[in-house]
Write a protein that holds these residues in place. Structure first.
Motif, short mmCIF file in Angstrom:
data_model
loop_
_atom_site.label_atom_id
_atom_site.label_comp_id
_atom_site.label_asym_id
_atom_site.label_seq_id
_atom_site.Cartn_x
_atom_site.Cartn_y
_atom_site.Cartn_z
N HIS A 323 0.86 -1.20 0.00
CA HIS A 323 0.00 0.00 0.00
C HIS A 323 0.88 1.22 0.00
O HIS A 323 1.29 1.70 1.06
N TYR A 324 1.14 1.74 -1.16
CA TYR A 324 2.03 2.89 -1.24
C TYR A 324 1.30 4.19 -0.87
O TYR A 324 0.17 4.39 -1.30
N THR A 325 1.95 5.01 -0.06
CA THR A 325 1.47 6.38 0.14
C THR A 325 2.69 7.28 0.05
O THR A 325 3.82 6.81 0.27
N PRO A 326 2.48 8.56 -0.24
CA PRO A 326 3.65 9.47 -0.35
C PRO A 326 4.42 9.55 0.97
O PRO A 326 5.54 10.05 1.00
N LYS A 327 3.80 9.03 2.04
CA LYS A 327 4.51 9.08 3.34
C LYS A 327 5.64 8.06 3.42
O LYS A 327 6.42 8.10 4.37
N TRP A 328 5.67 7.13 2.51
CA TRP A 328 6.78 6.15 2.53
C TRP A 328 8.11 6.91 2.54
O TRP A 328 8.32 7.80 1.71
N THR A 329 8.99 6.54 3.47
CA THR A 329 10.32 7.15 3.48
C THR A 329 11.15 6.51 2.36
O THR A 329 10.78 5.45 1.84
N ASP A 330 12.28 7.13 2.04
CA ASP A 330 13.18 6.52 1.04
C ASP A 330 13.60 5.13 1.50
O ASP A 330 13.74 4.21 0.69
N ALA A 331 13.81 4.98 2.81
CA ALA A 331 14.22 3.67 3.33
C ALA A 331 13.11 2.64 3.06
O ALA A 331 13.41 1.50 2.70
N ALA A 332 11.85 3.05 3.21
CA ALA A 332 10.74 2.13 2.95
C ALA A 332 10.72 1.73 1.47
O ALA A 332 10.49 0.57 1.13
N VAL A 333 10.96 2.70 0.60
CA VAL A 333 10.99 2.38 -0.85
C VAL A 333 12.14 1.42 -1.15
O VAL A 333 11.98 0.45 -1.87
N ARG A 334 13.30 1.68 -0.51
CA ARG A 334 14.45 0.78 -0.73
C ARG A 334 14.14 -0.63 -0.23
O ARG A 334 14.47 -1.61 -0.88
N ARG A 335 13.46 -0.73 0.90
CA ARG A 335 13.10 -2.07 1.44
C ARG A 335 12.14 -2.77 0.49
O ARG A 335 12.23 -3.96 0.27
N PHE A 336 11.20 -1.98 -0.07
CA PHE A 336 10.24 -2.55 -1.02
C PHE A 336 10.97 -3.11 -2.25
O PHE A 336 10.73 -4.24 -2.67
N ILE A 337 11.91 -2.33 -2.77
CA ILE A 337 12.66 -2.78 -3.96
C ILE A 337 13.39 -4.08 -3.63
O ILE A 337 13.41 -5.03 -4.40
#
Ligand code: ATP
Ligand code: MG
Length: 445
Positions: A323-337
């Motif tokens: 569930h992506y929201t703009p609140k995702w931190t860069d670290a969260a995006v990196r973990r997702f990748i």
């Protein structure tokens, strides 16, 4: 009639006829010619014996010589040429006990599965042989067994799955008696090798609307033999206003909405919510992604999918609930990748788009391009997403800490990676080596 027939195909027929044999284009090729499809698979039937065919062409591979089939190679393209056969009794509901060659085209056409597949065409004489009203069934869009459907399905259990597959691919109906015979011969179909079922399923998933095939299989009792887990979703209600389907039909609608250029996404779509019924708690389905992924693995192993296919579907199903929201931190995006793997992210997005398309009220997918852009930016800027991207490796860890190879080394590297995902600037050899000493792991990481 006059179809456009490639010169290589004409050459095969001409060569056999020149030497006194009969030769026809047969089966799916004639069906597809009549349907106006381009580039069918050209199959030939002839009264020449395999060794006689072999003598007439330069390059011939004895692919299925026991069953009368040889492959003639012309300009590196393979063409299957099969001697007229009349199959004898079947032992295992799949393979004829012995294959009998015959000199009669009629006998050969009689052993074929469906009227639309039992057509033969001589392109030199422009002569179509249609002994079972195959052309009429093509016009009426009907899959009809050649002869008595019950006997034909008892001989070979694969035929009933093929009936569903052709109906799905061609958008045809299965003629009433032929359809009724499927549920009466399930004990034979049950014995069909799962590898064969796999091949049919893959072809079905390439159709515009594969749900037609899954529904036909369910109604005839075939689905219970091969993917019984799916039926548990029938009448399992989902929250309104987002959902209009029960779990079963939502899985099917998601599959239909997926692109069909490769089977993995529609397959993942079909199974993405398979264990929702087991996880149902009121109108919530906690943990259904993980559970569905586990069951998908079981189903696909059973159906003899390759390890790579099983792993890909597992990954997509297990991660389909992000569930992506703009609140995702860069670290969260990196973990997702890292969790999904760079090579699977686009496929996961495609699955999500299909999932949303199969709902009543779309929660939308506008955030996907935003997430895509963020991923691109992060990848261009940082470089540590996988263990292999860390500035130090297992050897460095062993040397610095004076430890032997073992699971501990991997564990330490993973702890370092977690830190780097939060703070990419740590990813240099000096900082990471220092992080290992002197009181690793408690205080440094
Ligand atoms: P496609 O290749 O598009 O899937 P096709 O009709 O060419 O369809 P194949 O599996 O390539 O299907 O088989 C070629 C032909 O052999 C069929 O058209 C049919 O005449 C015959 N045939 C194939 N499998 C069977 C079977 N199980 N029982 C009887 N006849 C069969
Ligand atoms: Mg074919």
């Amino acid at each position: 009639m006059k179809f456009h027939i490639p010169t290589e195909v004409l050459y095969i027929v001409k060569t056999l006829k020149k030497h006194g044999f009969e030769c026809y284009i047969v089966g799916g090729a004639v069906r597809d010619l009549l349907l106006g499809k381009k580039n069918p698979d050209w199959d030939f039937t002839t009264n020449a014996k395999p060794e006689e065919v072999t003598k007439l062409f330069k390059k011939v591979i004895p692919t299925g010589i026991k069953f009368g089939t040889v492959t003639v190679l012309i300009k590196k393209v393979p063409y299957e040429v099969t001697t007229y056969r009349s199959d004898e009794s079947y032992i295992d509901g799949r393979h004829p006990e012995n294959v009998k060659f015959t000199t009669s085209l009629e006998e050969d056409l009689k052993r074929r599965d469906f009227t639309i597949n039992a057509l033969a065409y001589d392109p030199i004489e422009d002569k179509l042989v249609d002994l079972f009203d195959g052309q009429k069934d093509l016009k009426d869009k009907l899959i009809r067994a050649v002869g008595n459907p019950l006997e034909r399905f008892k001989e070979d259990g694969l035929r009933s799955i093929r009936a569903c597959r052709f109906a799905t691919k061609l958008g045809f109906k299965i003629e009433k008696e032929t359809f009724a015979a499927i549920s009466k011969t399930l004990s034979v179909t049950k014995k069909v090798a799962f590898e064969r079922v796999h091949d049919e399923l893959i072809k079905m998933l390439g159709a515009n609307q594969p749900s037609i095939g899954i529904e036909l299989m369910r109604k005839a009792g075939l689905l219970k033999l091969f993917i019984p887990e799916l039926e548990k979703g029938i009448k399992v209600r989902q929250p309104k206003p987002y959902h209009k389907y029960d779990v079963y039909y939502h899985n099917l609608a998601c599959m239909d909405a997926a692109p069909k250029d490769q089977p993995i996404i529609p397959l993942a779509a079909l199974l993405h919510d398979v264990e929702k019924p087991k996880c149902k708690d009121g109108m919530k389905f906690y943990g259904h992604d993980q559970k569905s992924a586990e069951t998908a693995v079981k189903i696909l192993r059973r159906l003899k999918f390759s390890n790579a296919d099983v792993e890909k579907v597992r990954l997509l199903v297990a991660n389909h609930m992000f569930h992506y929201t703009p609140k995702w931190t860069d670290a969260a995006v990196r973990r997702f990748i890292r969790k999904v793997g760079l090579e699977s992210i686009e496929e996961l997005f495609t699955l999500r788009i299909a999932d949303v398309a199969a709902m009543a009220k779309s929660p939308g997918t506008k955030y996907l391009p935003v997430l895509r852009r963020r991923i691109k930016k992060i990848l261009a800027r940082d470089n540590a997403l996988h263990l292999k991207d860390l500035a130090i490796d297992g050897n460095d860890v062993m040397k610095t800490l004076n430890i032997k190879p073992g699971p501990e080394v991997g564990k330490i590297l993973n702890q370092l990676l977690e830190k780097v995902l939060d703070e990419p600037s740590l990813n240099n050899k000096k900082t990471l080596t220092e992080a290992l000493r002197p009181s690793f792991p408690k205080t440094c990481l």
